[in-house]
Design an enzyme around this catalytic site. Structure first.
Site, PDB file in Angstrom:
ATOM      1  N   TRP A 178       7.201   0.230 -20.173  1.00 14.28           N
ATOM      2  CA  TRP A 178       7.376   1.623 -20.597  1.00 14.28           C
ATOM      3  C   TRP A 178       8.682   2.046 -19.939  1.00 14.28           C
ATOM      4  O   TRP A 178       8.741   2.208 -18.713  1.00 14.28           O
ATOM      5  CB  TRP A 178       6.170   2.426 -20.092  1.00 14.28           C
ATOM      6  CG  TRP A 178       6.227   3.904 -20.227  1.00 14.28           C
ATOM      7  CD1 TRP A 178       6.892   4.795 -19.425  1.00 14.28           C
ATOM      8  CD2 TRP A 178       5.541   4.707 -21.200  1.00 14.28           C
ATOM      9  NE1 TRP A 178       6.671   6.079 -19.840  1.00 14.28           N
ATOM     10  CE2 TRP A 178       5.856   6.064 -20.917  1.00 14.28           C
ATOM     11  CE3 TRP A 178       4.713   4.416 -22.279  1.00 14.28           C
ATOM     12  CZ2 TRP A 178       5.340   7.120 -21.671  1.00 14.28           C
ATOM     13  CZ3 TRP A 178       4.214   5.480 -23.024  1.00 14.28           C
ATOM     14  CH2 TRP A 178       4.524   6.802 -22.726  1.00 14.28           C
ATOM     15  N   ARG A 217      -2.232   1.733 -22.884  1.00 15.07           N
ATOM     16  CA  ARG A 217      -1.445   2.489 -21.920  1.00 15.07           C
ATOM     17  C   ARG A 217      -0.113   2.960 -22.500  1.00 15.07           C
ATOM     18  O   ARG A 217       0.541   3.826 -21.927  1.00 15.07           O
ATOM     19  CB  ARG A 217      -1.170   1.620 -20.691  1.00 15.07           C
ATOM     20  CG  ARG A 217      -2.417   1.259 -19.925  1.00 15.07           C
ATOM     21  CD  ARG A 217      -2.188   0.019 -19.095  1.00 15.07           C
ATOM     22  NE  ARG A 217      -1.087   0.185 -18.181  1.00 15.07           N
ATOM     23  CZ  ARG A 217      -1.210   0.608 -16.929  1.00 15.07           C
ATOM     24  NH1 ARG A 217      -2.402   0.898 -16.467  1.00 15.07           N
ATOM     25  NH2 ARG A 217      -0.175   0.743 -16.140  1.00 15.07           N
ATOM     26  N   ASN A 227       5.778  -3.214 -12.089  1.00 12.92           N
ATOM     27  CA  ASN A 227       5.364  -1.854 -12.465  1.00 12.92           C
ATOM     28  C   ASN A 227       5.835  -0.929 -11.355  1.00 12.92           C
ATOM     29  O   ASN A 227       5.742  -1.299 -10.184  1.00 12.92           O
ATOM     30  CB  ASN A 227       3.834  -1.724 -12.525  1.00 12.92           C
ATOM     31  CG  ASN A 227       3.254  -2.349 -13.756  1.00 12.92           C
ATOM     32  OD1 ASN A 227       3.963  -2.961 -14.542  1.00 12.92           O
ATOM     33  ND2 ASN A 227       1.954  -2.202 -13.917  1.00 12.92           N
ATOM     34  N   GLY A 228       6.278   0.264 -11.699  1.00 12.94           N
ATOM     35  CA  GLY A 228       6.678   1.225 -10.678  1.00 12.94           C
ATOM     36  C   GLY A 228       8.166   1.486 -10.716  1.00 12.94           C
ATOM     37  O   GLY A 228       8.844   1.187 -11.704  1.00 12.94           O
ATOM     38  N   HIS A 233      -5.645  48.207 -19.291  1.00 12.53           N
ATOM     39  CA  HIS A 233      -5.043  48.685 -20.539  1.00 12.53           C
ATOM     40  C   HIS A 233      -5.780  48.150 -21.755  1.00 12.53           C
ATOM     41  O   HIS A 233      -5.234  48.147 -22.853  1.00 12.53           O
ATOM     42  CB  HIS A 233      -3.555  48.300 -20.568  1.00 12.53           C
ATOM     43  CG  HIS A 233      -2.803  48.869 -19.408  1.00 12.53           C
ATOM     44  ND1 HIS A 233      -2.444  50.197 -19.328  1.00 12.53           N
ATOM     45  CD2 HIS A 233      -2.405  48.307 -18.243  1.00 12.53           C
ATOM     46  CE1 HIS A 233      -1.832  50.421 -18.175  1.00 12.53           C
ATOM     47  NE2 HIS A 233      -1.807  49.280 -17.494  1.00 12.53           N
ATOM     48  N   LYS A 273      -3.687  14.769 -30.766  1.00 13.42           N
ATOM     49  CA  LYS A 273      -2.850  14.620 -29.567  1.00 13.42           C
ATOM     50  C   LYS A 273      -1.403  14.975 -29.843  1.00 13.42           C
ATOM     51  O   LYS A 273      -0.729  15.543 -29.008  1.00 13.42           O
ATOM     52  CB  LYS A 273      -2.963  13.185 -29.033  1.00 13.42           C
ATOM     53  CG  LYS A 273      -2.268  12.975 -27.700  1.00 13.42           C
ATOM     54  CD  LYS A 273      -2.943  13.750 -26.590  1.00 13.42           C
ATOM     55  CE  LYS A 273      -2.177  13.733 -25.288  1.00 13.42           C
ATOM     56  NZ  LYS A 273      -2.551  14.839 -24.409  1.00 13.42           N
ATOM     57  N   CYS A 285       3.808   0.738 -17.824  1.00 10.99           N
ATOM     58  CA  CYS A 285       3.930  -0.720 -17.719  1.00 10.99           C
ATOM     59  C   CYS A 285       2.595  -1.379 -17.392  1.00 10.99           C
ATOM     60  O   CYS A 285       1.706  -0.774 -16.806  1.00 10.99           O
ATOM     61  CB  CYS A 285       4.921  -1.077 -16.629  1.00 10.99           C
ATOM     62  SG  CYS A 285       6.545  -0.391 -16.896  1.00 10.99           S
ATOM     63  N   GLU A 314     -10.332  24.999 -25.605  1.00 12.12           N
ATOM     64  CA  GLU A 314     -10.091  23.860 -26.503  1.00 12.12           C
ATOM     65  C   GLU A 314     -11.100  22.735 -26.322  1.00 12.12           C
ATOM     66  O   GLU A 314     -11.411  22.039 -27.272  1.00 12.12           O
ATOM     67  CB  GLU A 314      -8.657  23.335 -26.380  1.00 12.12           C
ATOM     68  CG  GLU A 314      -8.367  22.530 -25.156  1.00 12.12           C
ATOM     69  CD  GLU A 314      -6.979  21.914 -25.158  1.00 12.12           C
ATOM     70  OE1 GLU A 314      -6.556  21.378 -26.179  1.00 12.12           O
ATOM     71  OE2 GLU A 314      -6.328  21.975 -24.103  1.00 12.12           O
ATOM     72  N   GLU A 345      -3.081  28.815 -18.946  1.00 11.21           N
ATOM     73  CA  GLU A 345      -3.353  27.388 -19.146  1.00 11.21           C
ATOM     74  C   GLU A 345      -4.843  27.098 -18.914  1.00 11.21           C
ATOM     75  O   GLU A 345      -5.459  26.334 -19.663  1.00 11.21           O
ATOM     76  CB  GLU A 345      -2.457  26.558 -18.211  1.00 11.21           C
ATOM     77  CG  GLU A 345      -2.686  25.065 -18.215  1.00 11.21           C
ATOM     78  CD  GLU A 345      -2.573  24.407 -19.590  1.00 11.21           C
ATOM     79  OE1 GLU A 345      -2.088  25.032 -20.544  1.00 11.21           O
ATOM     80  OE2 GLU A 345      -3.022  23.250 -19.689  1.00 11.21           O
ATOM     81  N   LYS A 390      -7.381  25.456 -21.679  1.00 10.17           N
ATOM     82  CA  LYS A 390      -8.176  24.233 -21.430  1.00 10.17           C
ATOM     83  C   LYS A 390      -9.639  24.496 -21.745  1.00 10.17           C
ATOM     84  O   LYS A 390     -10.302  23.697 -22.404  1.00 10.17           O
ATOM     85  CB  LYS A 390      -8.082  23.813 -19.959  1.00 10.17           C
ATOM     86  CG  LYS A 390      -7.062  22.916 -19.420  1.00 10.17           C
ATOM     87  CD  LYS A 390      -6.559  21.733 -20.088  1.00 10.17           C
ATOM     88  CE  LYS A 390      -5.780  21.999 -21.339  1.00 10.17           C
ATOM     89  NZ  LYS A 390      -4.396  21.696 -21.357  1.00 10.17           N
TER      90      LYS A 390
HETATM   91  C1  F6R Z   1      -3.431  21.546 -25.015  1.00  9.83           C
HETATM   92  C2  F6R Z   1      -2.443  20.714 -25.651  1.00  9.83           C
HETATM   93  C3  F6R Z   1      -1.556  21.296 -26.670  1.00  9.83           C
HETATM   94  C4  F6R Z   1      -0.149  20.724 -26.550  1.00  9.83           C
HETATM   95  C5  F6R Z   1       0.726  21.216 -27.712  1.00  9.83           C
HETATM   96  C6  F6R Z   1       2.153  20.750 -27.574  1.00  9.83           C
HETATM   97  O1  F6R Z   1      -4.173  20.855 -24.073  1.00  9.83           O
HETATM   98  O2  F6R Z   1      -2.363  19.544 -25.368  1.00  9.83           O
HETATM   99  O3  F6R Z   1      -1.528  22.675 -26.577  1.00  9.83           O
HETATM  100  O4  F6R Z   1       0.396  21.125 -25.331  1.00  9.83           O
HETATM  101  O5  F6R Z   1       0.198  20.749 -28.925  1.00  9.83           O
HETATM  102  O6  F6R Z   1       2.222  19.372 -27.557  1.00  9.83           O
HETATM  103  P1  F6R Z   1       3.510  18.616 -27.023  1.00  9.83           P
HETATM  104  O7  F6R Z   1       3.638  18.925 -25.578  1.00  9.83           O
HETATM  105  O8  F6R Z   1       3.225  17.169 -27.296  1.00  9.83           O
HETATM  106  O9  F6R Z   1       4.669  19.133 -27.803  1.00  9.83           O
END
Ligand code: F6R
Length: 662
Positions: free
Chosen positions: A115, A27, A141-142, A550, A657, A2, A534, A527, A531
């Site tokens: 939102w 946003r 908002n909130g 192993h 994204k 929001c 990528e 994870e 990070k």
């Molecule tokens: C890594 C990343 C991707 C997403 C993947 C799934 O930083 O962002 O590995 O996690 O593409 O995306 P969602 O969660 O949108 O299905």
């Protein structure tokens, strides 16, 4: 997420409000709305009387007036507020305003982008929300955590609600308080705020208070300032920066009254006048949209304390020792009958699923399988109507996960989607939807959405355990109490990143980096490695520490024994846990072969510092919550390395994204 913009001054408020709402579009939101006072205190000849009449007539068409309640606060003798809302983009709201022919000068108003959290995206649920007689308009908002109880009370007193939102209670409460002391708007808002729990930034206008706005906040951002033509308030700097660079930030539950001549009065929660100090904004507009952070990834990492707070908000019924998952329609019996859980997801969301598996199996004693969606959808997986499928997707648009959901539904399984995006496709495919509270995530690399997913899965795992009779009140309350510490603990990590940056600098020239951990520590490593690779393009792999013998241990460059520059970085997650001693043994094995070990350890751990000079300490938390804390330094570590290597942190090569294709 929001957004709020509020303006009063000696010029037309509409372009200021719309301009601010456009600035907040990044946003993410699903609907927008505006409330305008049909009053102008500028020279009388600026608004032809005919325009005002036309405006009133149109207002009646844009939103029918409600029936005032008996004793309602109808502002006798004052023109009504114009309220226009639209589902969709701010551009559609602008069009609706144009079509309404509200030409002339409307000098005071409030605007909002919503939102959806409580209630679907719709015109009825869009802000502003009003009291019974439509003299008070509120944007928010909130999340008002005690809204259900307040709504019941207000309905009992005869107030009529027209939306499903938590926000509407605020307008009715102000109405009620205003009746106690007519003419005292700030006092009515102040007494209302005292009854609210949760997070809120609020902007309020009243048709009987021309040229005045009241704003307040608690745990949700709001900035305000005087500008050459009046006074403005907004939830985010981008909406303000064109108008003023001198802004005030309110303390929690403080209030401010904005006047048309630009004067602002400030009050503390007791109603005593206060004098906050203005802060000068140095950023340009582009920076401001990133909130002054160098990149969106850093901004989003920094938002994580708030994300955890939002995730926890409204989830506990302390009196019953229960967690609240009102979005889930599954009955007690259906949950008890579930034979297993299958989690499907991709990438980072898959890693969140792995942590979820550990917690559900440990607490709810239900077998859990976790599978990447792109594999699951092409198999013939074992699913029955008793299978509970949890599909996790930040974007809600990932093609493979959507197909996995469809497959599961065809097999008769019950699918719960965990997503960050209201109205995304997964919300239409699943039986039920739980929204994570990460808000808009712009950087391609998922950070805050991962923490939100893990925090929510942690609560869900305990909820399942409680529903299935595997956990008692005390376990629920203990877990929640520990989770309430997380925002402060994450803030502590964010406040001192020196050791993380130093370790990152030491590794930034490496060819490869290995991550090792055990239990949920191993998943944290998966994870962390994702990070790093990528966003920095530094090759990284993660392993369960017990597996290194192993095979992966062959990757350690033995030249590192003689030459520190040749050392292979090994990031070891070695927080306090049931397998802590085993991790120390694994670290020694790596050191003995010439690795540079960077350990993530619990604050106060002296043993680890005897093994390696490269230690990043994190605050103490139960092992089940350690991925939430340990992931934060790993996100920062990856980002520091990416910056050192000159990579585009927010938009890594080849990635998008949301992955809407296979
Ligand atoms: C890594 C990343 C991707 C997403 C993947 C799934 O930083 O962002 O590995 O996690 O593409 O995306 P969602 O969660 O949108 O299905």
């Amino acid at each position: 997420m929001c957004g709020i913009v509020a303006f009063t001054g000696n010029k037309d408020a509409v372009p200021v409000l719309l301009g601010g709402l456009f600035r907040l579009e990044y946003r993410g939101y699903d609907s927008a709305g505006i409330a305008l006072q049909n009053i102008c205190a500028a020279p009388a000849n600026t608004i032809p009387a005919g325009d005002l009449q036309a405006g009133r007539a149109q207002a009646a068409q844009t939103q029918p007036a409600h029936q005032p309640q008996p004793g309602g606060s109808q502002a006798v003798g004052h023109p009504p507020l114009h309220i226009i809302k639209r589902v969709g983009k701010v551009a559609e709201l602008r069009k609706a305003l144009e079509d309404a022919h509200l030409s002339g000068a409307f000098y005071t108003g409030i605007g909002h982008t919503r939102w959806a959290t409580h209630g679907a995206p719709s015109e009825a649920n869009a802000h502003p929300h009003c009291d019974c007689s439509q003299t008070i308009a509120v944007v928010h908002n909130g999340i008002i955590e005690n809204y259900a109880q307040l709504r019941q009370e207000l309905q009992g007193a005869g107030h009529r609600f027209v939306s499903q939102t938590d926000t509407e209670v605020v307008a009715h409460l102000i109405e009620q308080e205003y009746q106690v002391a007519p003419g005292k708007l700030m006092q009515a808002v102040r007494r209302t705020v005292a009854r609210l729990s949760g997070s809120f930034a609020l902007a309020i206008c009243h048709s009987a208070h021309p040229g005045q706005l009241v704003v307040t906040r608690n745990d949700s951002p709001l900035a305000l300032g005087t500008c050459p033509d009046g006074a403005i308030a907004a939830s985010d700097t981008p909406a303000l920066i064109e108008h003023t660079r001198q802004v005030y930030y309110l303390n929690d539950r403080d209030l401010a009254v904005l006047h048309q001549n630009g004067h602002i009065e400030f009050f503390d929660p007791a109603g005593t006048p206060s004098t906050p100090t203005a802060v000068t904004i140095e950023w340009d507009l582009e920076d401001a949209q990133r909130g002054g952070y160098a990149d969106f990834m850093l901004k989003e990492i920094s938002e994580q304390p708030r994300v955890i707070k939002d995730t926890l908000a409204g989830r506990l019924d302390a009196s019953q020792g229960r967690l609240l998952f009102e979005e889930l329609a599954l009955s007690h019996q259906e949950l008890a009958a579930a034979d297993r859980v299958v989690i499907v997801a991709c990438g980072t969301s898959y890693h969140a699923g792995l942590i979820g598996k550990d917690l559900i199996e440990t607490w709810a004693r239900l077998p859990v399988e976790v599978e990447v969606s792109s594999e699951f959808r092409y198999r013939n997986p074992l699913l029955t109507p008793q299978s509970l499928v949890i599909a996790i997707s930040q974007s809600g648009e990932t093609a493979d996960t959507l197909e996995a959901v469809k497959l599961a539904r065809r097999a008769g399984a019950h699918v719960i989607a965990l997503t960050n995006v209201v109205g995304s496709r997964i919300t239409m495919e699943a039986n039920e939807v739980i929204l994570i509270k990460a808000h808009l995530e712009i950087a391609v690399a998922a950070t805050k959405s991962f923490l939100a997913q893990v925090a929510l899965l942690t609560l869900l795992a305990m909820h399942l355990a409680r529903q299935r009779g595997q956990a008692c009140d005390k376990q629920v309350l203990d877990l929640y109490r520990h989770m309430q510490q997380l925002p402060i603990q994450i803030s502590e990590i964010l406040a001192n990143t020196t050791s993380i940056e130093r370790c990152a600098q030491e590794c930034s020239h490496a060819q490869t980096a290995l991550f090792i951990g055990r239990g949920v520590g191993a998943t944290t490593c998966y994870e962390g490695a994702l990070k790093l690779k990528e966003i920095s393009y530094l090759h990284a792999e993660a392993f369960a520490a017990g597996e290194i013998k192993h095979g992966p241990i062959a990757l350690i460059n033995p030249d590192g024994l003689a030459d520190p520059a040749a050392q292979t970085p090994v990031i070891a997650v070695a927080c306090k846990s049931a397998t802590y001693d085993k991790m120390l043994a694994n670290i020694e094995e790596m050191l003995a072969r010439g690795a540079k070990v960077i350990a993530l350890a619990t604050v106060g751990d002296a043993r680890i510092s005897e093994l390696t000079p490269h230690v990043i300490f994190i605050p103490e938390t139960p092992e089940c919550l350690s991925p939430i804390l340990a992931s934060v330094p790993l996100q920062l570590f990856a980002r520091f390395i990416a910056v050192a290597r000159g990579a585009n942190v927010d938009q890594p090569r080849n990635l998008a994204k949301s992955v809407t294709v296979e």
